[in-house]
Design a protein around this motif. Sequence first.
Motif, PDB file in Angstrom:
ATOM      1  N   ARG A  74       0.895  -1.159   0.000  1.00 24.11           N
ATOM      2  CA  ARG A  74       0.000   0.000   0.000  1.00 24.11           C
ATOM      3  C   ARG A  74       0.933   1.207   0.000  1.00 24.11           C
ATOM      4  NH1 ARG A  74      -3.880  -3.108   3.776  1.00 24.11           N
ATOM      5  NH2 ARG A  74      -5.445  -3.743   2.271  1.00 24.11           N
ATOM      6  N   ASP A 152     -12.939  -8.741  -0.100  1.00 28.90           N
ATOM      7  CA  ASP A 152     -14.128  -8.078   0.448  1.00 28.90           C
ATOM      8  C   ASP A 152     -15.378  -8.127  -0.446  1.00 28.90           C
ATOM      9  OD1 ASP A 152     -12.336  -7.411   2.435  1.00 28.90           O
ATOM     10  OD2 ASP A 152     -12.082  -5.337   1.786  1.00 28.90           O
ATOM     11  N   GLU A 250     -16.448  -6.977  10.434  1.00 31.23           N
ATOM     12  CA  GLU A 250     -15.564  -6.028  11.138  1.00 31.23           C
ATOM     13  C   GLU A 250     -16.058  -4.583  11.020  1.00 31.23           C
ATOM     14  OE1 GLU A 250     -11.597  -6.084   9.528  1.00 31.23           O
ATOM     15  OE2 GLU A 250     -12.257  -5.605   7.503  1.00 31.23           O
ATOM     16  N   HIS A 284      -6.119 -12.492   9.279  1.00 33.83           N
ATOM     17  CA  HIS A 284      -5.514 -12.718   7.963  1.00 33.83           C
ATOM     18  C   HIS A 284      -5.529 -14.164   7.502  1.00 33.83           C
ATOM     19  CE1 HIS A 284      -4.306  -8.634   8.819  1.00 33.83           C
ATOM     20  NE2 HIS A 284      -4.081  -8.485   7.525  1.00 33.83           N
ATOM     21  N   ARG A 287      -7.291 -14.441   4.355  1.00 34.45           N
ATOM     22  CA  ARG A 287      -6.689 -13.955   3.107  1.00 34.45           C
ATOM     23  C   ARG A 287      -5.592 -14.868   2.600  1.00 34.45           C
ATOM     24  NH1 ARG A 287      -5.521  -7.750   3.938  1.00 34.45           N
ATOM     25  NH2 ARG A 287      -3.421  -8.288   3.354  1.00 34.45           N
TER      26      ARG A 287
HETATM   27  O1  F6P Z   1      -9.384  -5.199   1.924  1.00 36.36           O
HETATM   28  C1  F6P Z   1      -8.959  -6.436   2.341  1.00 36.36           C
HETATM   29  C2  F6P Z   1      -8.760  -6.506   3.828  1.00 36.36           C
HETATM   30  O2  F6P Z   1      -8.385  -7.824   4.188  1.00 36.36           O
HETATM   31  C3  F6P Z   1      -9.968  -6.058   4.658  1.00 36.36           C
HETATM   32  O3  F6P Z   1     -10.969  -7.046   4.735  1.00 36.36           O
HETATM   33  C4  F6P Z   1      -9.315  -5.724   5.980  1.00 36.36           C
HETATM   34  O4  F6P Z   1     -10.049  -4.762   6.688  1.00 36.36           O
HETATM   35  C5  F6P Z   1      -7.975  -5.152   5.540  1.00 36.36           C
HETATM   36  O5  F6P Z   1      -7.724  -5.630   4.241  1.00 36.36           O
HETATM   37  C6  F6P Z   1      -6.814  -5.503   6.446  1.00 36.36           C
HETATM   38  O6  F6P Z   1      -5.713  -4.782   6.028  1.00 36.36           O
HETATM   39  P1  F6P Z   1      -4.204  -5.117   6.412  1.00 36.36           P
HETATM   40  O7  F6P Z   1      -3.809  -6.337   5.662  1.00 36.36           O
HETATM   41  O8  F6P Z   1      -3.435  -3.932   5.976  1.00 36.36           O
HETATM   42  O9  F6P Z   1      -4.167  -5.379   7.885  1.00 36.36           O
END
Ligand code: F6P
Length: 366
Positions: A74, A152, A250, A284, A287
């Motif tokens: 980012r 998301d 969340e 995470h 993800r």
């Molecule tokens: O946008 C994807 C996401 O996993 C969201 O669901 C969550 O709020 C955010 O990213 C978490 O961000 P980071 O990986 O920067 O902690």
Amino acid sequence: TARIGVMTSGGDAQGMNAAVRAIVRAGIHEEAEVFAIKEGWQGAIAGGDNITQLSWSDVSGILPKGGTVIGTARSMEFKTREGQLTAVENLVGRGIDRLIVIGGDGSLTGSRALCLAWPEYIAELREAGRITVEQAAAHPRLRIAGLVGSIDNDMVGTDMTIGTDSAMHRITEAIDAISSTAESHRRTFIVEVMGRSCGYLALMTAIAGGADYTFLPESPPRPGWEDRMVDVLQRGRDAGRRDSIIVVAEGAADREGVRITAERIQAELRERTGEEARITILGHVQRGGTPSAYDRWMATACGVEAVRQVLLADDDTEPVLVGVHRDEVIAVPLLKAVEDTHHIATLIAEGDYGAAVRARGAGFTQ
Ligand code: F6P
């Protein structure tokens, strides 16, 4: 030979690798050269080894891998004018003026802004002697296609975003696992799932996991929800159910805009029933891991179409978002998708929840 850059930007998502692989191979098939821009826009700004040509075999074996092998970030620097100028300088320096960005709402919004400012940046770089007159003439415009990589599912213009299906599998497996221990102890569990201001993951997994109750940003509960929740859980127990599962997004909040966190739900239950509910914040885990078959298929099909779009685009073509609608690959104007997505966020912030849900639905059919 056309030169296409591919980058993953923002938060990673399962299936991004499938998209990168498809873009590299479809590009080579079309006799283009494909360059990885590593670490998202950060790599475009840093230049050097961060911009590397990829061959057919460079993307072998990445299809089943989670995350993104070309890295993501980012980038704060990309938000500055100098950051963007340097990114343009580096791309032009490598002869890249077609770009496929795989990222979330923020990354695609930023990429589109750069695309619009491109001619102005080219002129400025030429005047400053940072690129040659020939380079400026050869790269008058940036042709851009976006794929939405985000668990998301919060973007208008595509029915699904890359990673959402895999995340739903991961969450559902977790709910199943939690249910079994909850049943043994006759316990209540509160499971917090990701999604920012979008309740898609929470709603779908609450259904798929057979949860008792869910809290969604798009549907803040009316006052008195605490008693209604307890009542619903109690009825489940009365009917012989040994576990209670609450899924909270969340981004959930009440009608006053005060967040409904797992801790808040826990405290309300404690006060009303005396039960000490357990909290699981999946974080995470949602993800990571291998992408589902759907995410691999969808990311591959969209990647191939994105290559076609950037190769076909002429100087006047609007940047596109490539996504899926009713299992068909589609390309829609990126501008409209970004604007409609932001409009939904505004409606939610203003408390116009019904309009937000309708707009999200309408977005899918544009
Ligand atoms: O946008 C994807 C996401 O996993 C969201 O669901 C969550 O709020 C955010 O990213 C978490 O961000 P980071 O990986 O920067 O902690």
